[in-house]
Design an enzyme around this catalytic site. Sequence first.
Site, PDB file in Angstrom:
ATOM      1  N   HIS A 269      52.692  71.109  -3.818  1.00  0.00           N
ATOM      2  CA  HIS A 269      51.436  71.592  -4.405  1.00  0.00           C
ATOM      3  C   HIS A 269      51.265  73.077  -4.129  1.00  0.00           C
ATOM      4  O   HIS A 269      51.521  73.547  -3.036  1.00  0.00           O
ATOM      5  CB  HIS A 269      50.239  70.839  -3.807  1.00  0.00           C
ATOM      6  CG  HIS A 269      50.064  69.469  -4.389  1.00  0.00           C
ATOM      7  ND1 HIS A 269      48.902  68.762  -4.267  1.00  0.00           N
ATOM      8  CD2 HIS A 269      50.904  68.686  -5.098  1.00  0.00           C
ATOM      9  CE1 HIS A 269      49.025  67.591  -4.887  1.00  0.00           C
ATOM     10  NE2 HIS A 269      50.236  67.521  -5.392  1.00  0.00           N
TER      11      HIS A 269
ATOM     12  N   TYR B  17      38.553  69.267  -2.769  1.00  0.00           N
ATOM     13  CA  TYR B  17      37.615  69.239  -1.639  1.00  0.00           C
ATOM     14  C   TYR B  17      36.246  69.572  -2.227  1.00  0.00           C
ATOM     15  O   TYR B  17      36.052  70.678  -2.739  1.00  0.00           O
ATOM     16  CB  TYR B  17      37.986  70.289  -0.591  1.00  0.00           C
ATOM     17  CG  TYR B  17      39.207  69.946   0.249  1.00  0.00           C
ATOM     18  CD1 TYR B  17      40.493  70.090  -0.257  1.00  0.00           C
ATOM     19  CD2 TYR B  17      39.067  69.504   1.563  1.00  0.00           C
ATOM     20  CE1 TYR B  17      41.606  69.789   0.520  1.00  0.00           C
ATOM     21  CE2 TYR B  17      40.177  69.204   2.351  1.00  0.00           C
ATOM     22  CZ  TYR B  17      41.444  69.348   1.824  1.00  0.00           C
ATOM     23  OH  TYR B  17      42.536  69.050   2.594  1.00  0.00           O
TER      24      TYR B  17
ATOM     25  N   PRO C 139      40.034  65.541  10.150  1.00  0.00           N
ATOM     26  CA  PRO C 139      41.081  65.580   9.121  1.00  0.00           C
ATOM     27  C   PRO C 139      40.869  66.618   8.008  1.00  0.00           C
ATOM     28  O   PRO C 139      41.779  66.828   7.201  1.00  0.00           O
ATOM     29  CB  PRO C 139      41.060  64.164   8.538  1.00  0.00           C
ATOM     30  CG  PRO C 139      39.711  63.625   8.870  1.00  0.00           C
ATOM     31  CD  PRO C 139      39.276  64.276  10.134  1.00  0.00           C
TER      32      PRO C 139
ATOM     33  N   LYS D 146      45.485  69.001   9.524  1.00  0.00           N
ATOM     34  CA  LYS D 146      46.327  69.625  10.541  1.00  0.00           C
ATOM     35  C   LYS D 146      46.922  68.664  11.571  1.00  0.00           C
ATOM     36  O   LYS D 146      47.832  69.061  12.309  1.00  0.00           O
ATOM     37  CB  LYS D 146      45.521  70.694  11.297  1.00  0.00           C
ATOM     38  CG  LYS D 146      45.205  71.918  10.477  1.00  0.00           C
ATOM     39  CD  LYS D 146      46.461  72.724  10.213  1.00  0.00           C
ATOM     40  CE  LYS D 146      46.247  73.824   9.222  1.00  0.00           C
ATOM     41  NZ  LYS D 146      47.303  73.993   8.259  1.00  0.00           N
TER      42      LYS D 146
ATOM     43  N   TYR E 296      45.614  77.040   5.755  1.00  0.00           N
ATOM     44  CA  TYR E 296      45.896  75.703   5.211  1.00  0.00           C
ATOM     45  C   TYR E 296      47.397  75.522   5.008  1.00  0.00           C
ATOM     46  O   TYR E 296      47.976  74.501   5.396  1.00  0.00           O
ATOM     47  CB  TYR E 296      45.150  75.504   3.890  1.00  0.00           C
ATOM     48  CG  TYR E 296      45.088  74.058   3.424  1.00  0.00           C
ATOM     49  CD1 TYR E 296      46.223  73.423   2.940  1.00  0.00           C
ATOM     50  CD2 TYR E 296      43.897  73.332   3.462  1.00  0.00           C
ATOM     51  CE1 TYR E 296      46.173  72.102   2.514  1.00  0.00           C
ATOM     52  CE2 TYR E 296      43.841  72.014   3.039  1.00  0.00           C
ATOM     53  CZ  TYR E 296      44.982  71.405   2.569  1.00  0.00           C
ATOM     54  OH  TYR E 296      44.945  70.100   2.151  1.00  0.00           O
TER      55      TYR E 296
HETATM   56  C1  PHB Z   1      45.170  62.643   2.798  1.00  0.00           C
HETATM   57  O1  PHB Z   1      45.849  62.700   1.773  1.00  0.00           O
HETATM   58  O2  PHB Z   1      45.054  61.594   3.438  1.00  0.00           O
HETATM   59  C2  PHB Z   1      44.495  63.867   3.289  1.00  0.00           C
HETATM   60  C3  PHB Z   1      44.722  65.062   2.648  1.00  0.00           C
HETATM   61  C4  PHB Z   1      44.086  66.210   3.065  1.00  0.00           C
HETATM   62  C5  PHB Z   1      43.210  66.155   4.149  1.00  0.00           C
HETATM   63  C6  PHB Z   1      42.999  64.958   4.808  1.00  0.00           C
HETATM   64  C7  PHB Z   1      43.639  63.802   4.386  1.00  0.00           C
HETATM   65  O3  PHB Z   1      42.566  67.268   4.546  1.00  0.00           O
END
Ligand code: PHB
Length: 395
Positions: free
Chosen positions: A76, A205, A298, A302, A388
């Site tokens: 990505h 997000y 989460p 990280k 990130y």
């Molecule tokens: C996930 O795909 O489970 C996932 C992705 C990004 C995050 C947290 C979890 O920040």
Amino acid sequence: MAQTIRTDVAIIGAGPAGLLLAHLLAADGVESVVVEARSAEYVAARIRAGILEHSTVDLLRQVGLATRLQAEGDEHRGIYLQWPHERHHIDFVDLVGRSVWVYGQTEVQKDLMAAHAATGQQIHYEASDVALHDIGSTSPSVTFRGSDGRAHRVEAIAVAGCDGSHGPSRTAAPSAGRQTWERAYPYSWLGVLADVAPSTDELIYAWHSDGFAMHSMRSATVSRLYLQVPGGTSVDQWSDDRIWDALATRLGHGQGGWRLTPGPITSRSVLPMRSRVQAPMRLGRLFLAGDAAHIVPPTGAKGLNLAVSDVALLAPALVALVRHGNGTLADAYSETALRRVWRATHFSWWMTTMLHIGTDPFDAQLQLSQLRWVAGSAAGATGLAENYAGLPIRY
Ligand code: PHB
Ligand code: APR
């Protein structure tokens, strides 16, 4: 009488930190024995996060663990950051020249287990009464009861505590010799896996006055979605319809023609959100790595990446100690690892507090202002992208 096993490094915990460490040590001729409380089936099936940052992918490639990741994972360029009526793409490749990969931690775990089995090194699943001894000496050991009920003692040159936040390693040293910093957040994530093609090409997000939501994915046919819920929420309070309705509202179904496609939910769980860092990460001959030393919420994706970067620093330190009796890298391990740990801890806290709804309407306005700045300014977006997509292992 305990059966005695002698090895170079006793590793407690067969999660990503423990198994990757075993792999890196084996590549440099250092032997290890892994002791794991759960069964192999349980460890292989745990559902965890799914974003690998740039340096994690590089490392997995270098050590021959990226074949399936490259075939089945998805590269990505960035993420979408959104709030009602606005969605912005933050392009990490344009901003910092680095991408991330979507590949479930469950899959990383399976790859590590297959690689470990292929090396023929010892691993003891379903171990109970795991205890550490003499970590302040040059001959530490780990005792446990095997799945057959027999007592075992692993004598080693060093012990790696890779047993997460509930394992015995992080409290093995006297409390006077360690310090812990913690932040509990008053909300949790309700996470679901659904058998439906993702409704987005990259992760979304989303800030929303009802609470944060996120759209992630595992494959072309499996979506992973999250909703901010109050701390203490039980999964039973959320029916499938309620989950999809909340996701549709918070992710902006219908806005600008975007649609969220619902599908059968195959798994659901509530994840508490907290930050914790423990220092030092080295106590005599005990070295902590991964969740045993630190927990992040989460939001910044990280957790796994930090476990990988710890181990990438720890493996050469243990190789030098075991093979050459050279403790220079081992002495530097805690300080070096903690620099990166605190950077990721700050970033995870920053993402979390920018996106989750609290009780104060003033905070909500500050969040929206910050989101507009991050998405609208090259300086803001670059800061997010740099953190990130991941900083170098030696940060
Ligand atoms: C996930 O795909 O489970 C996932 C992705 C990004 C995050 C947290 C979890 O920040
Ligand atoms: N004895 C032996 N093993 C134990 C014990 C014990 N007493 N207690 C826990 N363990 C094992 C757990 O069963 C688990 O398999 O230690 C392992 C720790 O693995 P993880 O929890 O996966 O932690 P880590 O390897 O540090 O990886 C960190 O995993 O939890 C996610 O979000 C986290 O992504 C991050 C990553």
